[in-house]
Design a protein around this motif. Structure first.
Motif, PDB file in Angstrom:
ATOM      1  N   ILE A 160      17.573  61.758  34.157  1.00  0.00           N
ATOM      2  CA  ILE A 160      18.186  60.640  33.443  1.00  0.00           C
ATOM      3  C   ILE A 160      18.513  61.079  32.025  1.00  0.00           C
ATOM      4  O   ILE A 160      17.702  61.732  31.358  1.00  0.00           O
ATOM      5  N   ALA A 161      19.690  60.725  31.555  1.00  0.00           N
ATOM      6  CA  ALA A 161      20.122  61.021  30.186  1.00  0.00           C
ATOM      7  C   ALA A 161      20.542  59.717  29.519  1.00  0.00           C
ATOM      8  O   ALA A 161      20.548  58.646  30.134  1.00  0.00           O
ATOM      9  N   PHE A 162      20.910  59.836  28.242  1.00  0.00           N
ATOM     10  CA  PHE A 162      21.320  58.682  27.448  1.00  0.00           C
ATOM     11  C   PHE A 162      22.628  59.015  26.739  1.00  0.00           C
ATOM     12  O   PHE A 162      22.794  60.119  26.219  1.00  0.00           O
ATOM     13  N   ALA A 163      23.542  58.059  26.733  1.00  0.00           N
ATOM     14  CA  ALA A 163      24.834  58.285  26.095  1.00  0.00           C
ATOM     15  C   ALA A 163      24.631  58.622  24.620  1.00  0.00           C
ATOM     16  O   ALA A 163      23.755  58.054  23.949  1.00  0.00           O
ATOM     17  N   MET A 164      25.458  59.543  24.101  1.00  0.00           N
ATOM     18  CA  MET A 164      25.328  59.972  22.717  1.00  0.00           C
ATOM     19  C   MET A 164      25.430  58.797  21.752  1.00  0.00           C
ATOM     20  O   MET A 164      24.729  58.754  20.739  1.00  0.00           O
ATOM     21  N   ASN A 165      26.276  57.815  22.073  1.00  0.00           N
ATOM     22  CA  ASN A 165      26.417  56.676  21.160  1.00  0.00           C
ATOM     23  C   ASN A 165      25.223  55.727  21.198  1.00  0.00           C
ATOM     24  O   ASN A 165      25.187  54.746  20.459  1.00  0.00           O
ATOM     25  N   GLY A 166      24.243  56.036  22.043  1.00  0.00           N
ATOM     26  CA  GLY A 166      23.015  55.249  22.074  1.00  0.00           C
ATOM     27  C   GLY A 166      21.854  55.925  21.356  1.00  0.00           C
ATOM     28  O   GLY A 166      20.714  55.468  21.467  1.00  0.00           O
ATOM     29  N   MET A 167      22.150  56.988  20.604  1.00  0.00           N
ATOM     30  CA  MET A 167      21.080  57.768  19.965  1.00  0.00           C
ATOM     31  C   MET A 167      20.188  56.915  19.067  1.00  0.00           C
ATOM     32  O   MET A 167      18.963  57.051  19.059  1.00  0.00           O
ATOM     33  N   HIS A 168      20.808  56.002  18.301  1.00  0.00           N
ATOM     34  CA  HIS A 168      20.002  55.243  17.340  1.00  0.00           C
ATOM     35  C   HIS A 168      19.046  54.274  18.038  1.00  0.00           C
ATOM     36  O   HIS A 168      17.943  54.010  17.544  1.00  0.00           O
ATOM     37  N   ALA A 169      19.430  53.772  19.196  1.00  0.00           N
ATOM     38  CA  ALA A 169      18.521  52.919  19.967  1.00  0.00           C
ATOM     39  C   ALA A 169      17.329  53.739  20.470  1.00  0.00           C
ATOM     40  O   ALA A 169      16.192  53.253  20.485  1.00  0.00           O
ATOM     41  N   VAL A 170      17.582  54.985  20.862  1.00  0.00           N
ATOM     42  CA  VAL A 170      16.505  55.863  21.309  1.00  0.00           C
ATOM     43  C   VAL A 170      15.602  56.218  20.133  1.00  0.00           C
ATOM     44  O   VAL A 170      14.368  56.241  20.258  1.00  0.00           O
ATOM     45  N   GLU A 171      16.190  56.489  18.970  1.00  0.00           N
ATOM     46  CA  GLU A 171      15.390  56.746  17.766  1.00  0.00           C
ATOM     47  C   GLU A 171      14.470  55.563  17.467  1.00  0.00           C
ATOM     48  O   GLU A 171      13.286  55.743  17.142  1.00  0.00           O
ATOM     49  N   ASP A 172      15.006  54.373  17.567  1.00  0.00           N
ATOM     50  CA  ASP A 172      14.230  53.166  17.290  1.00  0.00           C
ATOM     51  C   ASP A 172      13.042  53.064  18.242  1.00  0.00           C
ATOM     52  O   ASP A 172      11.925  52.701  17.836  1.00  0.00           O
ATOM     53  N   TYR A 173      13.261  53.404  19.495  1.00  0.00           N
ATOM     54  CA  TYR A 173      12.185  53.406  20.484  1.00  0.00           C
ATOM     55  C   TYR A 173      11.099  54.414  20.100  1.00  0.00           C
ATOM     56  O   TYR A 173       9.898  54.109  20.155  1.00  0.00           O
ATOM     57  N   GLU A 197      17.386  63.786  26.847  1.00  0.00           N
ATOM     58  CA  GLU A 197      18.709  64.395  26.773  1.00  0.00           C
ATOM     59  C   GLU A 197      19.758  63.346  26.414  1.00  0.00           C
ATOM     60  O   GLU A 197      19.771  62.248  26.981  1.00  0.00           O
ATOM     61  N   LEU A 198      20.629  63.708  25.466  1.00  0.00           N
ATOM     62  CA  LEU A 198      21.782  62.877  25.119  1.00  0.00           C
ATOM     63  C   LEU A 198      23.023  63.484  25.752  1.00  0.00           C
ATOM     64  O   LEU A 198      23.213  64.709  25.718  1.00  0.00           O
ATOM     65  N   GLN A 199      23.867  62.630  26.312  1.00  0.00           N
ATOM     66  CA  GLN A 199      25.036  63.108  27.044  1.00  0.00           C
ATOM     67  C   GLN A 199      26.306  62.861  26.241  1.00  0.00           C
ATOM     68  O   GLN A 199      26.588  61.738  25.822  1.00  0.00           O
ATOM     69  N   GLU A 200      27.050  63.934  26.030  1.00  0.00           N
ATOM     70  CA  GLU A 200      28.343  63.847  25.345  1.00  0.00           C
ATOM     71  C   GLU A 200      29.376  63.236  26.299  1.00  0.00           C
ATOM     72  O   GLU A 200      29.176  63.212  27.517  1.00  0.00           O
ATOM     73  N   PRO A 201      30.504  62.749  25.758  1.00  0.00           N
ATOM     74  CA  PRO A 201      31.556  62.194  26.627  1.00  0.00           C
ATOM     75  C   PRO A 201      32.052  63.172  27.689  1.00  0.00           C
ATOM     76  O   PRO A 201      32.480  62.754  28.763  1.00  0.00           O
ATOM     77  N   ASP A 202      31.979  64.490  27.400  1.00  0.00           N
ATOM     78  CA  ASP A 202      32.440  65.469  28.394  1.00  0.00           C
ATOM     79  C   ASP A 202      31.374  65.794  29.435  1.00  0.00           C
ATOM     80  O   ASP A 202      31.581  66.644  30.308  1.00  0.00           O
ATOM     81  N   GLY A 203      30.211  65.145  29.349  1.00  0.00           N
ATOM     82  CA  GLY A 203      29.158  65.357  30.323  1.00  0.00           C
ATOM     83  C   GLY A 203      28.111  66.381  29.913  1.00  0.00           C
ATOM     84  O   GLY A 203      27.076  66.500  30.562  1.00  0.00           O
ATOM     85  N   SER A 204      28.343  67.120  28.841  1.00  0.00           N
ATOM     86  CA  SER A 204      27.370  68.102  28.377  1.00  0.00           C
ATOM     87  C   SER A 204      26.162  67.394  27.771  1.00  0.00           C
ATOM     88  O   SER A 204      26.260  66.260  27.297  1.00  0.00           O
ATOM     89  N   LEU A 205      25.022  68.080  27.772  1.00  0.00           N
ATOM     90  CA  LEU A 205      23.765  67.493  27.326  1.00  0.00           C
ATOM     91  C   LEU A 205      23.259  68.167  26.051  1.00  0.00           C
ATOM     92  O   LEU A 205      23.409  69.387  25.883  1.00  0.00           O
ATOM     93  N   ARG A 206      22.660  67.372  25.197  1.00  0.00           N
ATOM     94  CA  ARG A 206      22.019  67.897  23.989  1.00  0.00           C
ATOM     95  C   ARG A 206      20.643  67.249  23.859  1.00  0.00           C
ATOM     96  O   ARG A 206      20.514  66.038  23.973  1.00  0.00           O
ATOM     97  N   GLU A 207      19.633  68.071  23.628  1.00  0.00           N
ATOM     98  CA  GLU A 207      18.275  67.564  23.473  1.00  0.00           C
ATOM     99  C   GLU A 207      18.180  66.733  22.198  1.00  0.00           C
ATOM    100  O   GLU A 207      18.763  67.066  21.175  1.00  0.00           O
ATOM    101  N   LEU A 208      17.442  65.623  22.256  1.00  0.00           N
ATOM    102  CA  LEU A 208      17.446  64.607  21.208  1.00  0.00           C
ATOM    103  C   LEU A 208      17.186  65.158  19.811  1.00  0.00           C
ATOM    104  O   LEU A 208      17.894  64.818  18.853  1.00  0.00           O
ATOM    105  N   SER A 209      16.173  66.010  19.640  1.00  0.00           N
ATOM    106  CA  SER A 209      15.801  66.447  18.291  1.00  0.00           C
ATOM    107  C   SER A 209      16.824  67.376  17.659  1.00  0.00           C
ATOM    108  O   SER A 209      16.797  67.602  16.454  1.00  0.00           O
ATOM    109  N   THR A 210      17.764  67.922  18.464  1.00  0.00           N
ATOM    110  CA  THR A 210      18.816  68.763  17.884  1.00  0.00           C
ATOM    111  C   THR A 210      19.937  67.930  17.286  1.00  0.00           C
ATOM    112  O   THR A 210      20.781  68.455  16.569  1.00  0.00           O
ATOM    113  N   VAL A 211      19.923  66.635  17.575  1.00  0.00           N
ATOM    114  CA  VAL A 211      20.964  65.739  17.089  1.00  0.00           C
ATOM    115  C   VAL A 211      20.411  64.767  16.048  1.00  0.00           C
ATOM    116  O   VAL A 211      21.081  64.439  15.072  1.00  0.00           O
TER     117      VAL A 211
END
Length: 469
Positions: free
Chosen positions: A230-243, A398-412
């Protein structure tokens, strides 16, 4: 033995138990999720089983209810909440990310019932005051959960087997993190899962701590399945940070509260003293806790375990308050009447003073085995170091970019990067409150001892007095 059902729809069509839906969905009113929706017959039957109903009698937060008086909620309510969050995740995945071809990373809704049952039953093996009980009697609630699911003696197992003979083990494997579909496993157990999301919101609500809240609706909205989980859309990063921040704050302010930990120490020592008296043959008929004897004798079975809940232990504690053994009676009084031990933080420098402090406590008449303790409580707010060699590794977020690529949360996220891999918490030394507040009836001869002891404690800290005399 539960009878087997055949479900017939209008027109005489027969449906299997696995796919049987209630004629009208059932709802449970809930202060966190408003409504909890039950649509499957198997889920309703599991809720009504003996083993699941037992969770009504086990508090979710254990001794924390002695500090946060509203925290009277049970494992039952939490388990329903985890089920509801998982149901919403399944609905979102099926609506927006259904699989189209095998292996495409989409959601296969054939997994729904397995995920829902695992969510509902994930805590069914918890015992009374679970973590303290486990420490004293060396039980394992996760292993007992699997046994409840797979033992033919339980109602839960009989219900699950009506889905298929292998279904109990399949559900158990989700909780054991060995189920082959990582999407299902991560729904129930990961760094941001249905279990954690419900208990954070629920515990925050019942303890009255606003800082434990986060935007559940937004997080569920940005969740999406992919091949490896399971991943999370990149534009949802701040909601994940809040969690992440909410979880950090709940651990520091609620789960690691020093008074709650103190009451756990009292409970631990109370059960330990009872066990010691029984093993030494120093108990009479008025003392003997018959439902605990299998645990004192290290020969308990599943039926013995399921006979226990918070109320059973509390009843024994009430009896023990009248025990002729002064230590057992006093510890029962301290636990039932909320008389916590005091505590002070210590570190590597001040740790060397603990033996002397115990000597001082012993010199005024306290048995240090039962009236002192050390405890360390540490939490890792976010762990980015995924280690596949660990038996049950925690997956990265994992955060998912619009192109489907993944980036680990702490790198963003700069915020998450600042706390990743850093343990937070403290070590505490617990001791009788009387050492700092001896009272007017304390023998005057002990006053120098109390004065010396108090000189080591300052502002909830154990200070280094080396060379100060």
């Amino acid at each position: 033995m539960l009878k087997k059902y055949n479900f017939k729809l209008s027109g005489g069509i027969t449906v299997s138990y696995a796919t049987a839906r209630l004629p009208r969905e059932k709802v449970f009113r809930d202060p966190v999720h408003n409504y909890i929706y039950v649509q499957h017959q198997v889920i309703l039957d599991l809720i009504n089983s003996r083993e699941f109903q037992r969770l009504r009698r086990i508090k979710q937060l254990g001794t924390a209810s002695l500090i946060f008086h509203g925290a009277e909620h049970s494992r039952f309510t939490h388990s329903l909440g985890v089920y509801e969050v998982t149901r919403q995740i399944c609905d979102n995945f099926q609506r927006n990310y259904p699989t189209k071809t095998p292996g495409d990373g989409g959601w296969d809704d054939n997994e729904r019932l397995t995920a829902l049952c695992a969510a509902l039953l994930h805590d069914i093996g918890h015992g009374p005051y679970s973590h303290t009980f486990e420490h004293i009697f060396h039980t394992d609630h996760e292993a007992i959960t699997a046994e409840i699911l797979t033992s033919p003696k339980t109602e839960v197992n009989q219900i699950l087997r009506r889905v298929s003979p292998t279904f109990p083990q399949e559900v158990a494997s989700v909780i054991q993190k060995t189920y082959p579909n990582p999407q299902v496993v991560q729904m129930i157990s990961s760094q941001i899962d249905a279990d954690r999301m419900d208990y954070l919101l629920r515990d925050a609500y019942f303890t009255g701590t606003e800082y434990g809240t986060f935007d559940l609706t937004r997080i569920l909205r940005v969740m999406r399945p992919y091949k490896d989980g399971i991943a999370f859309a990149m534009n949802g990063m701040h909601a994940v940070e809040d969690y992440i921040v909410s979880r950090f704050q709940m651990y520091q302010q609620v789960y690691f509260h020093p008074v709650s930990r103190s009451m756990e120490v009292v409970l631990d020592h109370l059960l330990g003293r009872a066990n010691e008296l029984y093993q030494a043959g120093k108990s009479d008929e008025s003392f003997i806790p018959h439902l605990l004897l299998p645990f004192f004798n290290h020969q308990f079975d599943l039926e013995d375990y399921l006979n226990l809940d918070d109320g059973v232990l509390t009843t024994y504690f009430i009896h023990w308050r009248q025990s002729p053994d002064e230590i057992l009676a006093d510890l029962a009084h301290r636990f039932l009447d909320r008389k916590p031990l005091k505590s002070a933080i210590f570190d590597a420098h001040t740790q060397q003073q603990l033996p002397h402090l115990r000597d001082l406590i012993r010199s005024v008449g306290f048995n240090t085995e039962y009236y002192t303790a050390t405890d360390n409580s540490y939490d890792l707010p976010y762990d980015d170091a995924y280690d596949p060699k660990v038996t049950h590794p925690l997956t990265q977020i994992e955060l998912q970019e619009p192109d489907g690529s993944l980036r680990e949360l702490s790198t963003v996220s700069d915020l998450v990067n600042a706390i990743r891999g850093k343990f937070t918490g403290d070590q505490r030394f617990f001791f009788p409150k009387e050492m700092l507040n001896p009272g007017n009836d304390a023998p005057e001869i002990f006053q120098p001892v109390f004065d010396e002891f108090g000189g080591y404690i300052q502002n909830d800290q154990l200070i280094d007095r080396k060379g100060s005399d």
